[in-house]
Write a protein that holds these residues in place. Structure first.
Motif, PDB file in Angstrom:
ATOM      1  N   ALA A  76      38.818  75.344  34.465  1.00  0.00           N
ATOM      2  CA  ALA A  76      39.393  75.227  33.116  1.00  0.00           C
ATOM      3  C   ALA A  76      40.460  74.133  33.054  1.00  0.00           C
ATOM      4  CB  ALA A  76      39.993  76.574  32.720  1.00  0.00           C
ATOM      5  N   ALA A  77      40.783  73.733  31.834  1.00  0.00           N
ATOM      6  CA  ALA A  77      41.790  72.686  31.624  1.00  0.00           C
ATOM      7  C   ALA A  77      43.157  73.123  32.142  1.00  0.00           C
ATOM      8  CB  ALA A  77      41.890  72.372  30.140  1.00  0.00           C
ATOM      9  N   GLY A  78      43.945  72.140  32.561  1.00  0.00           N
ATOM     10  CA  GLY A  78      45.325  72.397  32.961  1.00  0.00           C
ATOM     11  C   GLY A  78      45.544  72.251  34.453  1.00  0.00           C
ATOM     12  N   ASP A  80      43.697  70.024  36.552  1.00  0.00           N
ATOM     13  CA  ASP A  80      43.625  68.589  36.848  1.00  0.00           C
ATOM     14  C   ASP A  80      44.031  67.831  35.586  1.00  0.00           C
ATOM     15  OD1 ASP A  80      43.155  66.133  37.962  1.00  0.00           O
ATOM     16  OD2 ASP A  80      40.961  66.293  37.936  1.00  0.00           O
ATOM     17  N   LYS A  81      45.319  67.843  35.297  1.00  0.00           N
ATOM     18  CA  LYS A  81      45.792  67.284  34.030  1.00  0.00           C
ATOM     19  C   LYS A  81      45.589  65.782  33.955  1.00  0.00           C
ATOM     20  CE  LYS A  81      49.175  70.867  32.907  1.00  0.00           C
ATOM     21  NZ  LYS A  81      48.841  71.243  31.528  1.00  0.00           N
ATOM     22  N   ASN A  82      45.593  65.110  35.108  1.00  0.00           N
ATOM     23  CA  ASN A  82      45.592  63.648  35.108  1.00  0.00           C
ATOM     24  C   ASN A  82      44.324  63.017  35.687  1.00  0.00           C
ATOM     25  OD1 ASN A  82      48.164  63.095  33.942  1.00  0.00           O
ATOM     26  ND2 ASN A  82      49.097  63.944  35.800  1.00  0.00           N
ATOM     27  N   GLY A 100      42.757  67.425  31.775  1.00  0.00           N
ATOM     28  CA  GLY A 100      43.720  67.481  30.677  1.00  0.00           C
ATOM     29  C   GLY A 100      44.469  68.800  30.647  1.00  0.00           C
ATOM     30  N   THR A 101      45.168  69.068  29.613  1.00  0.00           N
ATOM     31  CA  THR A 101      45.177  68.414  28.316  1.00  0.00           C
ATOM     32  C   THR A 101      45.813  67.023  28.404  1.00  0.00           C
ATOM     33  OG1 THR A 101      45.186  70.470  27.076  1.00  0.00           O
ATOM     34  CG2 THR A 101      46.101  68.565  25.965  1.00  0.00           C
ATOM     35  N   VAL A 102      45.113  66.049  27.788  1.00  0.00           N
ATOM     36  CA  VAL A 102      45.592  64.681  27.727  1.00  0.00           C
ATOM     37  C   VAL A 102      46.125  64.438  26.313  1.00  0.00           C
ATOM     38  CG1 VAL A 102      44.944  62.258  28.005  1.00  0.00           C
ATOM     39  CG2 VAL A 102      43.750  64.020  29.338  1.00  0.00           C
ATOM     40  N   VAL A 226      35.901  72.987  20.445  1.00  0.00           N
ATOM     41  CA  VAL A 226      37.287  73.314  20.121  1.00  0.00           C
ATOM     42  C   VAL A 226      37.703  74.507  20.976  1.00  0.00           C
ATOM     43  CG1 VAL A 226      36.657  74.774  18.127  1.00  0.00           C
ATOM     44  CG2 VAL A 226      38.921  73.774  18.235  1.00  0.00           C
ATOM     45  N   LYS A 227      38.950  74.487  21.456  1.00  0.00           N
ATOM     46  CA  LYS A 227      39.438  75.588  22.308  1.00  0.00           C
ATOM     47  C   LYS A 227      40.423  76.436  21.528  1.00  0.00           C
ATOM     48  CE  LYS A 227      41.385  76.616  26.845  1.00  0.00           C
ATOM     49  NZ  LYS A 227      41.691  76.080  28.176  1.00  0.00           N
ATOM     50  N   ILE A 228      40.165  77.749  21.496  1.00  0.00           N
ATOM     51  CA  ILE A 228      40.957  78.633  20.632  1.00  0.00           C
ATOM     52  C   ILE A 228      41.772  79.644  21.446  1.00  0.00           C
ATOM     53  CG2 ILE A 228      39.380  78.357  18.688  1.00  0.00           C
ATOM     54  CD1 ILE A 228      38.294  81.178  19.323  1.00  0.00           C
ATOM     55  N   SER A 280      48.144  84.106  31.724  1.00  0.00           N
ATOM     56  CA  SER A 280      46.733  83.923  32.097  1.00  0.00           C
ATOM     57  C   SER A 280      46.374  84.850  33.244  1.00  0.00           C
ATOM     58  CB  SER A 280      46.498  82.467  32.531  1.00  0.00           C
ATOM     59  OG  SER A 280      47.346  82.144  33.612  1.00  0.00           O
ATOM     60  N   GLY A 281      45.066  84.960  33.520  1.00  0.00           N
ATOM     61  CA  GLY A 281      44.609  85.834  34.596  1.00  0.00           C
ATOM     62  C   GLY A 281      44.048  87.130  34.029  1.00  0.00           C
ATOM     63  N   PRO A 282      43.860  88.152  34.887  1.00  0.00           N
ATOM     64  CA  PRO A 282      43.215  89.400  34.451  1.00  0.00           C
ATOM     65  C   PRO A 282      43.781  90.017  33.166  1.00  0.00           C
ATOM     66  CG  PRO A 282      43.427  89.389  36.824  1.00  0.00           C
ATOM     67  CD  PRO A 282      44.129  88.151  36.338  1.00  0.00           C
ATOM     68  N   GLY A 309      39.100  83.142  30.773  1.00  0.00           N
ATOM     69  CA  GLY A 309      40.195  84.104  30.654  1.00  0.00           C
ATOM     70  C   GLY A 309      39.970  85.277  31.584  1.00  0.00           C
ATOM     71  N   GLY A 310      40.703  85.282  32.714  1.00  0.00           N
ATOM     72  CA  GLY A 310      40.693  86.432  33.610  1.00  0.00           C
ATOM     73  C   GLY A 310      39.508  86.540  34.541  1.00  0.00           C
ATOM     74  N   ILE A 311      38.751  85.481  34.703  1.00  0.00           N
ATOM     75  CA  ILE A 311      37.599  85.522  35.620  1.00  0.00           C
ATOM     76  C   ILE A 311      38.099  85.537  37.062  1.00  0.00           C
ATOM     77  CG2 ILE A 311      35.609  84.189  36.478  1.00  0.00           C
ATOM     78  CD1 ILE A 311      35.130  85.362  33.696  1.00  0.00           C
ATOM     79  N   GLY A 330      37.370  79.150  34.880  1.00  0.00           N
ATOM     80  CA  GLY A 330      38.515  79.902  35.377  1.00  0.00           C
ATOM     81  C   GLY A 330      39.598  78.952  35.858  1.00  0.00           C
ATOM     82  N   TYR A 331      40.818  79.453  35.908  1.00  0.00           N
ATOM     83  CA  TYR A 331      41.944  78.681  36.447  1.00  0.00           C
ATOM     84  C   TYR A 331      42.769  79.572  37.375  1.00  0.00           C
ATOM     85  CZ  TYR A 331      46.231  75.780  36.446  1.00  0.00           C
ATOM     86  OH  TYR A 331      47.318  75.021  36.813  1.00  0.00           O
ATOM     87  N   THR A 332      43.363  80.635  36.808  1.00  0.00           N
ATOM     88  CA  THR A 332      44.329  81.437  37.557  1.00  0.00           C
ATOM     89  C   THR A 332      43.714  82.038  38.823  1.00  0.00           C
ATOM     90  OG1 THR A 332      45.455  81.892  35.481  1.00  0.00           O
ATOM     91  CG2 THR A 332      45.980  83.355  37.321  1.00  0.00           C
ATOM     92  N   GLY A 333      42.437  82.416  38.748  1.00  0.00           N
ATOM     93  CA  GLY A 333      41.754  82.971  39.911  1.00  0.00           C
ATOM     94  C   GLY A 333      41.788  82.020  41.108  1.00  0.00           C
TER      95      GLY A 333
END
Ligand SMILES: Cc1cc2nc3c(=O)[nH]c(=O)nc-3n(C[C@H](O)[C@H](O)[C@H](O)COP(=O)(O)O)c2cc1C
Length: 361
Positions: A76-78, A80-82, A100-102, A226-228, A280-282, A309-311, A330-333
């Motif tokens: 998920a985004a965040g 590898d921001k650059n 991103g987010t860029v 679009v991301k909500i 974020s996370g579970p 979200g929470g994967i 996923g990100y936090t996982g």
């Protein structure tokens, strides 16, 4: 399986490394160290070895957005921001990486500390505030990645620059689109981060419709999503889903972090001490899953829905796909499960392929 199979032994080794080492560093310092290792994994030579260990099985391939994804699972985004880690992350088994987010203007983000671990919940709170090198610099980096063979699908997530007023957001997003669409496999309009004042207000239909229209015009044939936020109420989710179909967008990413502090086991004084930010996370999993189901009940089958979200596990990914996700992120996982996370998920999906892979949308 050999004696050094990372899928079998990597999890417990990482858990030890996390407790003994990473958890003693500030989360941002740990992120920088991990980023260094991932960038090394992306170097020619090293990359091939990591790829051999982590390559998703052929049956995992998914066709979506007119692209072939090696795996339904992406980062998920965040993270590898650059746009500096995408190749290494692909080698570790992520089928796509959302950079991103860029923002159109380079910006430092919020003052530190701005990232916090809630270890008992395997969760994070962040108020990073879109720290990034800016669209022009990142577009040049992405241009160089396009020629690399066997790279993951690379999406680019764009947001509003801090120095730009919300009333002028449209032209700011259009500037980012002009620079980044030519070097993106897909583009995401992020209107859901809680850490940029006024940003989430852009999810109101009166603001969202002209914004998405203008970005779609500039993006041309590049798939646009679009991301909500998970904090929208059900009616708002439904309205946005209908709007996206009407505007012929390619998809929706659901969801971003939440401003809620519910479903936490971490003591409230520790949570409160973190201050504002997105959780974020579970703890966000249940709402993220609900939002996925709502969107899928409205949009046509070919419309791409990316669930995030929470994967944590292959079972989580499988459940989202079963309920209509085209792709899952996923990100936090990754912070809590370690470097073999994507590989383990891909292997887990393979063990029940009839329920979790080889789909086309
Ligand atoms: C430290 C951190 C930074 C994030 N930065 C962004 C961002 O820049 N843009 C964005 O769209 N989402 C961002 N997210 C949200 C994630 O992409 C994801 O939507 C959210 O964390 C829920 O997934 P997870 O529970 O797997 O982490 C960030 C999340 C974290 C934890």
């Amino acid at each position: 399986m050999t004696a050094i199979d990372p899928a079998r032994h990597g999890g417990s080794v990482y858990r030890f490394v996390f407790w003994a080492f990473f958890s003693r560093l500030t989360p941002e310092r740990a992120h920088s160290l991990a980023a260094f290792v991932i960038r090394c994994a992306g170097l020619p030579g090293v990359r091939n070895v990591v790829r051999i260990l982590c390559k998703p099985p052929r049956e995992s391939h998914v066709v979506a957005l007119g692209l072939v994804f090696d795996s339904p699972f992406g980062l998920a985004a965040g993270f590898d921001k650059n746009a500096q880690m995408a190749i290494g992350l692909g080698a570790f088994g992520f089928g796509h990486v959302e950079v991103g987010t860029v923002t159109a203007h380079a910006q430092p983000g919020n003052p530190r500390p701005r990232l916090f671990r809630l270890i008992p919940d395997r969760a994070l709170i962040n108020r990073m505030g879109f720290n990034n090198d800016g669209a022009e610099v990142i577009a040049r980096r992405l241009e160089k990645l396009r020629h690399i063979k066997k790279r993951p699908i690379i999406g680019v997530n764009i947001g509003k620059s801090r120095v730009v007023d919300v009333e002028d957001a449209e032209s700011d997003y259009v500037t980012s689109t002009r620079l980044l669409a030519p070097v993106a496999d897909y583009l995401v309009v992020n209107v859901s981060s809680p850490n940029t004042p006024g940003l989430r207000g852009l999810q109101e239909l009166d603001s969202l419709e002209p914004l998405l229209g203008a970005v779609a015009h500039e993006a041309g044939s590049v798939p646009l999503l679009v991301k909500i936020a998970p904090d929208l109420d059900d009616v708002q989710v439904d309205e946005i889903a209908r709007l996206c179909v009407r505007l012929k967008l390619s998809g929706i990413i659901a969801t971003n972090t939440t401003v809620s502090r519910e479903h936490l086991v971490t003591p409230s004084n520790i949570v409160d001490a973190c201050g504002p930010g997105g959780l974020s996370g579970p703890p966000v999993a249940q709402r993220s899953h609900e939002v996925l189901r709502r969107i899928r009940s409205i949009v046509p089958p070919e419309f791409c829905v990316i669930s995030v979200g929470g994967i944590e596990t292959a079972d989580d990914v499988r459940a989202r796909i079963r309920d209509g996700a085209t792709l899952v992120q996923g990100y936090t996982g990754y912070i809590y499960q370690g470097p073999w996370w994507a590989r383990n998920i891909n292997r887990g999906l393979q063990s029940h392929p009839e329920k979790g892979s080889s789909s086309t949308r």
